[in-house]
Design an enzyme around this catalytic site. Structure first.
Site, PDB file in Angstrom:
ATOM      1  N   ARG A 183       0.812  -1.451  -0.015  1.00 44.37           N
ATOM      2  CA  ARG A 183       0.183  -0.161   0.007  1.00 44.37           C
ATOM      3  C   ARG A 183       0.953   1.213  -0.012  1.00 44.37           C
ATOM      4  O   ARG A 183       0.536   2.326  -0.492  1.00 44.37           O
ATOM      5  CB  ARG A 183      -0.915  -0.038   1.244  1.00 44.37           C
ATOM      6  CG  ARG A 183      -1.941   1.099   1.192  1.00 44.37           C
ATOM      7  CD  ARG A 183      -3.196   0.708   2.362  1.00 44.37           C
ATOM      8  NE  ARG A 183      -4.029   1.739   2.541  1.00 44.37           N
ATOM      9  CZ  ARG A 183      -4.029   2.750   3.487  1.00 44.37           C
ATOM     10  NH1 ARG A 183      -3.018   2.699   4.317  1.00 44.37           N
ATOM     11  NH2 ARG A 183      -4.947   3.383   3.412  1.00 44.37           N
TER      12      ARG A 183
ATOM     13  N   HIS B  51       0.877   4.614  -2.532  1.00 42.23           N
ATOM     14  CA  HIS B  51       0.589   5.984  -1.858  1.00 42.23           C
ATOM     15  C   HIS B  51       1.711   6.739  -2.410  1.00 42.23           C
ATOM     16  O   HIS B  51       1.720   8.100  -2.547  1.00 42.23           O
ATOM     17  CB  HIS B  51       0.433   5.899  -0.529  1.00 42.23           C
ATOM     18  CG  HIS B  51      -1.025   5.386  -0.206  1.00 42.23           C
ATOM     19  ND1 HIS B  51      -1.658   6.025   0.928  1.00 42.23           N
ATOM     20  CD2 HIS B  51      -1.723   4.679  -0.670  1.00 42.23           C
ATOM     21  CE1 HIS B  51      -2.729   5.240   1.117  1.00 42.23           C
ATOM     22  NE2 HIS B  51      -2.594   4.571   0.123  1.00 42.23           N
TER      23      HIS B  51
ATOM     24  N   VAL C 299       1.485  10.088  -5.836  1.00 34.94           N
ATOM     25  CA  VAL C 299       1.850  11.613  -5.695  1.00 34.94           C
ATOM     26  C   VAL C 299       3.196  11.874  -6.225  1.00 34.94           C
ATOM     27  O   VAL C 299       4.210  11.313  -5.454  1.00 34.94           O
ATOM     28  CB  VAL C 299       1.732  11.780  -4.260  1.00 34.94           C
ATOM     29  CG1 VAL C 299       1.767  13.299  -3.809  1.00 34.94           C
ATOM     30  CG2 VAL C 299       0.381  11.300  -3.720  1.00 34.94           C
TER      31      VAL C 299
ATOM     32  N   ASP D 207       8.769   8.459  -5.977  1.00 38.97           N
ATOM     33  CA  ASP D 207      10.044   8.853  -5.688  1.00 38.97           C
ATOM     34  C   ASP D 207      10.437   9.123  -4.275  1.00 38.97           C
ATOM     35  O   ASP D 207      11.110   9.788  -3.838  1.00 38.97           O
ATOM     36  CB  ASP D 207       9.945  10.603  -6.372  1.00 38.97           C
ATOM     37  CG  ASP D 207       8.531  11.298  -5.726  1.00 38.97           C
ATOM     38  OD1 ASP D 207       7.951  10.668  -4.494  1.00 38.97           O
ATOM     39  OD2 ASP D 207       8.422  12.339  -5.957  1.00 38.97           O
TER      40      ASP D 207
ATOM     41  N   SER E 118       8.706  10.157  -1.895  1.00 34.95           N
ATOM     42  CA  SER E 118       8.295  11.551  -1.035  1.00 34.95           C
ATOM     43  C   SER E 118       7.232  11.176   0.099  1.00 34.95           C
ATOM     44  O   SER E 118       7.332  11.826   1.070  1.00 34.95           O
ATOM     45  CB  SER E 118       7.498  12.502  -2.010  1.00 34.95           C
ATOM     46  OG  SER E 118       6.265  11.848  -2.689  1.00 34.95           O
TER      47      SER E 118
ATOM     48  N   ASN F 135      -3.373   9.143   4.603  1.00 37.03           N
ATOM     49  CA  ASN F 135      -1.963   8.580   5.109  1.00 37.03           C
ATOM     50  C   ASN F 135      -2.062   8.600   6.699  1.00 37.03           C
ATOM     51  O   ASN F 135      -1.440   7.413   7.204  1.00 37.03           O
ATOM     52  CB  ASN F 135      -0.722   9.102   4.402  1.00 37.03           C
ATOM     53  CG  ASN F 135      -0.453   8.903   2.938  1.00 37.03           C
ATOM     54  OD1 ASN F 135      -0.960   7.825   2.533  1.00 37.03           O
ATOM     55  ND2 ASN F 135       0.099   9.930   2.417  1.00 37.03           N
TER      56      ASN F 135
ATOM     57  N   PRO G 114      -6.925   7.605  -4.289  1.00 33.18           N
ATOM     58  CA  PRO G 114      -8.199   7.198  -4.551  1.00 33.18           C
ATOM     59  C   PRO G 114      -8.741   7.003  -2.760  1.00 33.18           C
ATOM     60  O   PRO G 114      -7.916   6.155  -2.073  1.00 33.18           O
ATOM     61  CB  PRO G 114      -8.210   5.941  -5.079  1.00 33.18           C
ATOM     62  CG  PRO G 114      -7.204   6.118  -6.075  1.00 33.18           C
ATOM     63  CD  PRO G 114      -5.971   6.654  -5.108  1.00 33.18           C
TER      64      PRO G 114
ATOM     65  N   HIS H 275      -5.837  -5.663  -2.688  1.00 33.19           N
ATOM     66  CA  HIS H 275      -6.654  -5.880  -1.673  1.00 33.19           C
ATOM     67  C   HIS H 275      -7.067  -7.554  -1.229  1.00 33.19           C
ATOM     68  O   HIS H 275      -7.659  -7.551  -0.146  1.00 33.19           O
ATOM     69  CB  HIS H 275      -8.097  -5.250  -1.813  1.00 33.19           C
ATOM     70  CG  HIS H 275      -7.873  -3.598  -1.838  1.00 33.19           C
ATOM     71  ND1 HIS H 275      -8.829  -2.868  -2.276  1.00 33.19           N
ATOM     72  CD2 HIS H 275      -6.659  -2.947  -1.249  1.00 33.19           C
ATOM     73  CE1 HIS H 275      -8.488  -1.601  -2.179  1.00 33.19           C
ATOM     74  NE2 HIS H 275      -7.005  -1.726  -1.629  1.00 33.19           N
ATOM     75  N   THR H 276      -6.139  -8.337  -1.745  1.00 31.92           N
ATOM     76  CA  THR H 276      -6.402  -9.710  -1.312  1.00 31.92           C
ATOM     77  C   THR H 276      -5.654  -9.858  -0.022  1.00 31.92           C
ATOM     78  O   THR H 276      -5.783 -10.911   0.294  1.00 31.92           O
ATOM     79  CB  THR H 276      -5.793 -10.579  -2.480  1.00 31.92           C
ATOM     80  OG1 THR H 276      -6.243 -12.039  -2.059  1.00 31.92           O
ATOM     81  CG2 THR H 276      -4.583 -10.430  -2.796  1.00 31.92           C
TER      82      THR H 276
ATOM     83  N   ASP I 204      -9.782  -9.652   2.816  1.00 34.20           N
ATOM     84  CA  ASP I 204     -10.225 -10.728   2.254  1.00 34.20           C
ATOM     85  C   ASP I 204     -10.497 -12.007   3.406  1.00 34.20           C
ATOM     86  O   ASP I 204      -9.544 -12.339   3.941  1.00 34.20           O
ATOM     87  CB  ASP I 204      -9.215 -11.315   1.413  1.00 34.20           C
ATOM     88  CG  ASP I 204      -9.413 -12.832   0.829  1.00 34.20           C
ATOM     89  OD1 ASP I 204     -10.702 -13.340   1.288  1.00 34.20           O
ATOM     90  OD2 ASP I 204      -8.687 -13.489   0.273  1.00 34.20           O
TER      91      ASP I 204
ATOM     92  N   ASP J 252      -3.302 -13.898  -3.542  1.00 37.59           N
ATOM     93  CA  ASP J 252      -4.133 -14.915  -4.650  1.00 37.59           C
ATOM     94  C   ASP J 252      -5.101 -14.157  -5.212  1.00 37.59           C
ATOM     95  O   ASP J 252      -5.450 -12.909  -5.292  1.00 37.59           O
ATOM     96  CB  ASP J 252      -4.691 -16.287  -3.957  1.00 37.59           C
ATOM     97  CG  ASP J 252      -5.563 -15.948  -2.888  1.00 37.59           C
ATOM     98  OD1 ASP J 252      -6.155 -14.887  -2.653  1.00 37.59           O
ATOM     99  OD2 ASP J 252      -5.454 -16.674  -1.714  1.00 37.59           O
TER     100      ASP J 252
END
Length: 355
Positions: free
Chosen positions: A64, A68, A72, A76, A78, A96, A165, A195-196, A247, A255
């Site tokens: 994740r 993130h 943005v 890099d 950041s 965040n 998002p 998101h698994t 999940d 998976d």
């Protein structure tokens, strides 16, 4: 003799042009550190593997963190920068704050890299290697990463608030924010498959489980049962930081179960549920079904999309740097003697503990 000299000169010009126009222009390469820091990937993987044994849920957090960072200013590094008197950290942004983690692991990895190859491996590249290993060590695909990124000199608090998002985003918003990164519908679907693994906070999914109506008309029975399970976990008020697995079936494995869950009315985040409830032309639903049916297809496309995402907005050598300490730019770090001393002591401790 003159011909040989001209050929040699031409080759020299071509080689020089390659380094000026290639590496200098922010090009990425497989095996980028094969000569300058040949053990870089091995060092990263060693630390990630050890951390996963201590905290299996960190894999999702690290993956994740990559998203993130990339959404943005490009990939890099950041997102790693801490607050300073002249910089407002992206860590303070709504997507965040109290959410992203894994920075202590990045510190330890960077300490080891600096010990082996001082001022060679960027923090941005380190995170790319970390996210790849996090996926693979949880049963997902392995891929050869492209490296050669530079670290940013700035962060964007406003960009983090605007470009990442949200878990309750509409389909229109999701498509627009992915398009802003040069990513298409297939990228949206396959990268949502991250998101698994991992867990989500109650505050991120409370709204839809207490709303009236059903955004899953084809799976009404399953949706009702799933809502009741989630309501037993997440109260209507309070308990914002209570977490549950994205999940519920194979929470620790990378998976294709995420897509099977979506087609069974068991998507945890509202933004995930939108993939099957707000698809106007069925193109998105097509990919959800495809990945639910074929895990290897999901793996293959996931790798392609990860590579595509991590190529966005590359920094050139003149626009970025290789940070010595990922939490601060070299300029700030170099001017703060007390901070340098504290980091030096911590680095020595970490290195000694690792030996």
């Amino acid at each position: 003799m003159e011909l040989k000299w001209k050929l040699a000169a031409s080759v020299s010009v071509l080689v020089l042009s390659f380094f000026i126009c290639g590496v200098g222009a922010g090009e990425l390469f497989e095996g980028y550190y094969s000569e300058s820091c040949p053990l870089a990937e091995e060092i990263v993987r060693h630390h990630v593997k050890a951390e996963l044994l201590r905290d299996p849920n960190i894999a999702a957090a690290l993956l994740r963190l990559q998203f993130h960072d990339c959404f943005v200013q490009g990939c890099d590094g950041s997102v790693m920068l801490d607050n300073t008197p002249i910089l407002l950290s992206e860590k303070e942004a709504v997507p965040n704050k109290r959410s992203v983690r894994g920075f202590e692991l990045i510190d330890r990895i960077k300490f080891s890299l600096e010990e082996a190859c001082p001022q060679t491996v960027s923090c941005a590249d380190t995170l790319v290697m970390i996210s790849r290993d996090s996926v693979h060590l949880r049963g997902g695909p392995y891929w050869t990463v492209e490296l050669g990124r530079k670290d940013s000199l700035t962060a964007s608090f406003s960009g983090a608030n605007q470009l990442i998002p949200a878990p309750n985003s509409t389909m229109e918003t999701l498509l627009r924010k992915f398009a802003d990164q040069g990513l298409d519908k297939r990228d949206l679907v396959v990268l949502s498959g991250a998101h698994t693994i991992g867990r989500s906070r109650c505050v991120s999914f409370r709204q839809w489980i207490y709303e009236h109506g059903n955004d899953y008309p084809r799976y009404a029975a399953n949706d009702y049962v799933y809502r009741q399970i989630l309501r037993s976990i997440c109260p209507v008020s309070g308990g914002d930081d209570i977490r549950t697995s994205l999940d519920l079936r194979t929470a620790a494995s990378f998976d294709n179960q995420y897509f099977i869950n979506l087609l069974s009315g068991k998507g945890l985040l509202a933004s995930d549920r939108k993939l099957v409830s707000q698809d106007a032309d069925d193109e998105i639903a097509y990919w959800v079904w495809a990945y639910a049916y074929d895990q290897q297809l999901f793996f293959r496309h996931f790798v392609e999309s990860m590579l595509r995402m991590t190529r966005v907005n590359l920094l050139t050598a003149s626009e970025g740097e290789i940070r010595e300490y990922c939490r601060y730019t070299n300029s700030y770090f170099g001017q703060n003697a007390e901070l340098r001393q504290a980091v030096k002591a911590r680095r020595a401790q970490e290195v000694n503990e690792g030996n």
